[in-house]
Scaffold this motif. Structure first.
Motif, mmCIF file in Angstrom:
data_model
loop_
_atom_site.group_PDB
_atom_site.id
_atom_site.type_symbol
_atom_site.label_atom_id
_atom_site.label_comp_id
_atom_site.label_asym_id
_atom_site.label_seq_id
_atom_site.Cartn_x
_atom_site.Cartn_y
_atom_site.Cartn_z
ATOM 1 N N GLY A 40 0.815 -1.209 0.000
ATOM 2 C CA GLY A 40 0.000 0.000 0.000
ATOM 3 C C GLY A 40 0.848 1.259 0.000
ATOM 4 N N GLU A 41 1.939 1.249 0.755
ATOM 5 C CA GLU A 41 2.857 2.395 0.764
ATOM 6 C C GLU A 41 3.486 2.606 -0.611
ATOM 7 N N THR A 42 3.847 1.518 -1.273
ATOM 8 C CA THR A 42 4.437 1.606 -2.608
ATOM 9 C C THR A 42 3.447 2.222 -3.586
ATOM 10 N N VAL A 43 2.194 1.788 -3.492
ATOM 11 C CA VAL A 43 1.146 2.353 -4.348
ATOM 12 C C VAL A 43 0.966 3.838 -4.014
ATOM 13 N N GLY A 44 0.989 4.162 -2.731
ATOM 14 C CA GLY A 44 0.849 5.547 -2.296
ATOM 15 C C GLY A 44 1.965 6.431 -2.823
ATOM 16 N N GLU A 45 3.186 5.921 -2.790
ATOM 17 C CA GLU A 45 4.322 6.698 -3.292
ATOM 18 C C GLU A 45 4.175 6.977 -4.787
ATOM 19 N N LYS A 46 3.801 5.941 -5.531
ATOM 20 C CA LYS A 46 3.613 6.089 -6.985
ATOM 21 C C LYS A 46 2.488 7.093 -7.266
ATOM 22 N N THR A 47 1.401 6.978 -6.526
ATOM 23 C CA THR A 47 0.264 7.884 -6.699
ATOM 24 C C THR A 47 0.671 9.322 -6.375
ATOM 25 N N TRP A 48 1.409 9.507 -5.273
ATOM 26 C CA TRP A 48 1.882 10.832 -4.874
ATOM 27 C C TRP A 48 2.710 11.468 -6.001
ATOM 28 N N GLU A 49 3.630 10.699 -6.547
ATOM 29 C CA GLU A 49 4.496 11.219 -7.607
ATOM 30 C C GLU A 49 3.688 11.591 -8.850
ATOM 31 N N GLU A 50 2.713 10.766 -9.198
ATOM 32 C CA GLU A 50 1.873 11.061 -10.359
ATOM 33 C C GLU A 50 1.042 12.325 -10.126
ATOM 34 N N LEU A 51 0.498 12.475 -8.916
ATOM 35 C CA LEU A 51 -0.281 13.671 -8.599
ATOM 36 C C LEU A 51 0.580 14.926 -8.664
ATOM 37 N N GLN A 52 1.805 14.825 -8.151
ATOM 38 C CA GLN A 52 2.714 15.976 -8.181
ATOM 39 C C GLN A 52 3.055 16.358 -9.616
ATOM 40 N N GLN A 53 3.260 15.364 -10.471
ATOM 41 C CA GLN A 53 3.566 15.642 -11.879
ATOM 42 C C GLN A 53 2.376 16.310 -12.566
ATOM 43 N N LYS A 54 1.166 15.835 -12.277
ATOM 44 C CA LYS A 54 -0.028 16.437 -12.874
ATOM 45 C C LYS A 54 -0.198 17.877 -12.411
ATOM 46 N N LEU A 55 0.018 18.112 -11.117
ATOM 47 C CA LEU A 55 -0.088 19.474 -10.594
ATOM 48 C C LEU A 55 0.940 20.388 -11.251
ATOM 49 N N GLN A 56 2.147 19.882 -11.371
ATOM 50 C CA GLN A 56 3.221 20.667 -11.975
ATOM 51 C C GLN A 56 2.890 20.967 -13.439
ATOM 52 N N GLY A 57 2.379 19.980 -14.142
ATOM 53 C CA GLY A 57 2.037 20.131 -15.552
ATOM 54 C C GLY A 57 0.904 21.106 -15.786
ATOM 55 N N SER A 58 -0.012 21.226 -14.827
ATOM 56 C CA SER A 58 -1.146 22.132 -14.992
ATOM 57 C C SER A 58 -0.874 23.503 -14.379
ATOM 58 N N GLY A 59 0.360 23.704 -13.932
ATOM 59 C CA GLY A 59 0.721 24.994 -13.354
ATOM 60 C C GLY A 59 0.266 25.156 -11.919
ATOM 61 N N GLY A 60 -0.176 24.088 -11.304
ATOM 62 C CA GLY A 60 -0.622 24.145 -9.909
ATOM 63 C C GLY A 60 0.558 24.210 -8.956
ATOM 64 N N MET A 73 1.718 8.310 2.125
ATOM 65 C CA MET A 73 2.123 6.915 1.896
ATOM 66 C C MET A 73 1.656 6.015 3.037
ATOM 67 N N GLN A 74 1.812 6.473 4.280
ATOM 68 C CA GLN A 74 1.410 5.654 5.430
ATOM 69 C C GLN A 74 -0.101 5.441 5.455
ATOM 70 N N GLU A 75 -0.849 6.498 5.153
ATOM 71 C CA GLU A 75 -2.305 6.363 5.141
ATOM 72 C C GLU A 75 -2.752 5.416 4.027
ATOM 73 N N THR A 76 -2.112 5.522 2.877
ATOM 74 C CA THR A 76 -2.436 4.619 1.770
ATOM 75 C C THR A 76 -2.093 3.178 2.167
ATOM 76 N N GLY A 77 -0.976 2.991 2.851
ATOM 77 C CA GLY A 77 -0.585 1.658 3.322
ATOM 78 C C GLY A 77 -1.606 1.078 4.283
ATOM 79 N N ARG A 78 -2.038 1.893 5.260
ATOM 80 C CA ARG A 78 -3.032 1.417 6.233
ATOM 81 C C ARG A 78 -4.370 1.098 5.550
#
Length: 105
Positions: A40-60, A73-78
């Motif tokens: 779950g933490e691994t999935v959370g890390e990947k999701t976090w990175e993808e969200l950050q890239q999308k935010l960066q790409g949209s000027g957020g 990551m910890q919350e996603t793991g739990r």
């Protein structure tokens, strides 16, 4: 099993004592909660990175402090640990048994 690589800590396991199928399955059931959390933490890390890239790409604005990322990551793991389906749990348990067998060799 899945597209994520899972490093399972076998350091506290006496591999020599694992002889029967029941021994391997018992040990896999003991390890399962930790492995679910780690996956779950691994999935959370990947999701976090993808969200950050999308935010960066949209000027957020990036909200990417290490502390925020760790909490996410910890919350996603739990959450994954609590909500994994019976099928996912069984597949992961089978994967752990397979890994135990490989480490024993």
């Amino acid at each position: 099993m899945n597209k994520f690589q899972i490093d399972i800590d076998f350091s506290n396991i006496d591999l020599a004592s694992l002889e029967t199928e029941e021994d391997f399955q018992r040990e896999a059931r003991i390890l399962l909660p930790k492995v679910l959390f780690k996956l779950g933490e691994t999935v959370g890390e990947k999701t976090w990175e993808e969200l950050q890239q999308k935010l960066q790409g949209s000027g957020g604005k990036l909200k990417s402090s290490p502390s925020d990322k760790r909490k996410f990551m910890q919350e996603t793991g739990r959450t994954y640990q609590r909500n994994a389906s019976k099928r996912e749990r069984q597949e992961l348990e089978d994967y752990i048994v397979e890994q135990l067998r490989q480490h024993k060799q």
